[in-house]
Design a protein around this motif. Structure first.
Motif, PDB file in Angstrom:
ATOM      1  N   HIS A  98       0.827  -1.207   0.000  1.00 43.56           N
ATOM      2  CA  HIS A  98       0.000   0.000   0.000  1.00 43.56           C
ATOM      3  C   HIS A  98       0.867   1.266   0.000  1.00 43.56           C
ATOM      4  CE1 HIS A  98       0.858  -0.485   4.272  1.00 43.56           C
ATOM      5  NE2 HIS A  98       0.450   0.762   4.476  1.00 43.56           N
ATOM      6  N   GLU A 121     -11.913   0.994 -11.331  1.00 36.89           N
ATOM      7  CA  GLU A 121     -12.385  -0.120 -10.511  1.00 36.89           C
ATOM      8  C   GLU A 121     -13.847   0.135 -10.210  1.00 36.89           C
ATOM      9  OE1 GLU A 121      -9.999  -1.092  -7.171  1.00 36.89           O
ATOM     10  OE2 GLU A 121      -8.214  -1.353  -8.381  1.00 36.89           O
ATOM     11  N   HIS A 122     -14.650  -0.901 -10.368  1.00 34.55           N
ATOM     12  CA  HIS A 122     -16.087  -0.745 -10.177  1.00 34.55           C
ATOM     13  C   HIS A 122     -16.460  -0.928  -8.715  1.00 34.55           C
ATOM     14  CE1 HIS A 122     -16.550  -0.581 -14.482  1.00 34.55           C
ATOM     15  NE2 HIS A 122     -15.811  -1.676 -14.583  1.00 34.55           N
ATOM     16  N   PRO A 123     -17.371  -0.072  -8.226  1.00 33.48           N
ATOM     17  CA  PRO A 123     -17.821  -0.227  -6.834  1.00 33.48           C
ATOM     18  C   PRO A 123     -18.553  -1.558  -6.656  1.00 33.48           C
ATOM     19  CG  PRO A 123     -18.953   1.614  -7.931  1.00 33.48           C
ATOM     20  CD  PRO A 123     -18.007   1.026  -8.912  1.00 33.48           C
ATOM     21  N   ASP A 124     -18.717  -1.948  -5.402  1.00 35.36           N
ATOM     22  CA  ASP A 124     -19.425  -3.203  -5.141  1.00 35.36           C
ATOM     23  C   ASP A 124     -20.922  -3.029  -5.399  1.00 35.36           C
ATOM     24  OD1 ASP A 124     -20.546  -1.942  -2.913  1.00 35.36           O
ATOM     25  OD2 ASP A 124     -19.350  -3.053  -1.460  1.00 35.36           O
ATOM     26  N   GLU A 125     -21.685  -4.070  -5.118  1.00 38.94           N
ATOM     27  CA  GLU A 125     -23.124  -4.045  -5.425  1.00 38.94           C
ATOM     28  C   GLU A 125     -23.882  -2.983  -4.634  1.00 38.94           C
ATOM     29  OE1 GLU A 125     -22.317  -7.293  -2.395  1.00 38.94           O
ATOM     30  OE2 GLU A 125     -21.470  -6.747  -4.312  1.00 38.94           O
ATOM     31  N   PRO A 165     -16.993   2.204  -3.154  1.00 32.30           N
ATOM     32  CA  PRO A 165     -15.757   2.062  -3.937  1.00 32.30           C
ATOM     33  C   PRO A 165     -14.824   1.013  -3.317  1.00 32.30           C
ATOM     34  CG  PRO A 165     -16.207   4.379  -3.428  1.00 32.30           C
ATOM     35  CD  PRO A 165     -17.157   3.560  -2.629  1.00 32.30           C
ATOM     36  N   THR A 166     -13.940   0.484  -4.143  1.00 37.12           N
ATOM     37  CA  THR A 166     -12.974  -0.506  -3.673  1.00 37.12           C
ATOM     38  C   THR A 166     -11.955   0.158  -2.738  1.00 37.12           C
ATOM     39  OG1 THR A 166     -11.421  -0.126  -5.477  1.00 37.12           O
ATOM     40  CG2 THR A 166     -13.149  -1.785  -5.855  1.00 37.12           C
ATOM     41  N   GLN A 167     -11.245  -0.654  -1.974  1.00 37.67           N
ATOM     42  CA  GLN A 167     -10.209  -0.138  -1.083  1.00 37.67           C
ATOM     43  C   GLN A 167      -9.104   0.566  -1.882  1.00 37.67           C
ATOM     44  OE1 GLN A 167     -10.152   0.025   2.335  1.00 37.67           O
ATOM     45  NE2 GLN A 167     -12.282  -0.575   2.026  1.00 37.67           N
ATOM     46  N   ARG A 168      -8.768   0.012  -3.033  1.00 38.12           N
ATOM     47  CA  ARG A 168      -7.720   0.620  -3.875  1.00 38.12           C
ATOM     48  C   ARG A 168      -8.157   1.996  -4.369  1.00 38.12           C
ATOM     49  NH1 ARG A 168      -4.003   2.841  -5.021  1.00 38.12           N
ATOM     50  NH2 ARG A 168      -2.651   2.561  -6.802  1.00 38.12           N
ATOM     51  N   HIS A 169      -9.420   2.105  -4.785  1.00 38.70           N
ATOM     52  CA  HIS A 169      -9.974   3.380  -5.246  1.00 38.70           C
ATOM     53  C   HIS A 169      -9.931   4.406  -4.110  1.00 38.70           C
ATOM     54  CE1 HIS A 169     -12.752   5.802  -7.818  1.00 38.70           C
ATOM     55  NE2 HIS A 169     -13.096   6.289  -6.642  1.00 38.70           N
TER      56      HIS A 169
END
Length: 157
Positions: free
Chosen positions: A5, A39-43, A47-51
């Motif tokens: 990270h 990166e696509h957000p979850d359902e 947002p993703t942790q990387r985003h």
């Protein structure tokens, strides 16, 4: 345990700073997707942790005085962002020789490069570009540590 990270943080900082340097002195909108691949957000739309880490890096740069912005666009972008004077001076400044990557032999000319071209090659911005283009994560880290720690010279009178 590798601190991946932190490597991502340095890369994100370098890419964000270079993007802003390329727009300087104009303000722009800096999107997370300009720095990392989309990166696509979850359902649930989170947002993703990387985003979020990349967005956090952009906010951190501003909070630490390396850039100024007017607003955020969700967790996707910083609007009307621009480098501060300090960042511009640091990125356009010359590096000590030990931090510069040499000019590759196939790009060297005979006679030597004009002084203006050689000087441009020795700027922090150009060295960051070179390190990113050649995927030299360790060099990116060293250059940004220099950027974050470098004292500015006193103004000339």
């Amino acid at each position: 345990m590798a601190d991946i990270h932190i490597d991502d943080f340095y890369r994100d900082c370098a890419l964000a700073l270079l993007r802003l340097y390329n727009f300087f002195p104009r303000k722009c909108t800096l999107y997370v997707d300009d720095i990392i691949s989309p990166e696509h957000p979850d359902e649930f739309g989170i947002p993703t942790q990387r985003h979020l880490a990349c967005f956090g890096c952009m906010i951190w740069l501003a909070e630490e005085g390396y850039a100024r912005y007017e607003d955020t666009i969700r967790h996707d972008a910083l609007d009307q962002i621009v480098l501060t004077q300090t960042s511009f001076i640091k990125l356009s400044g010359l590096l000590p020789a030990q931090l510069c990557q040499p000019i590759p032999p196939h790009q060297q000319e005979n006679p030597p490069l004009p002084p203006s071209v050689a000087e441009q090659h020795a700027t922090l911005a150009q060295q960051l570009r070179h390190a990113i283009n050649h995927q030299q994560a360790l060099m990116v880290k060293h250059l940004l540590r220099y950027f974050f720690n470098k004292e500015l010279p006193p103004p000339h009178s």
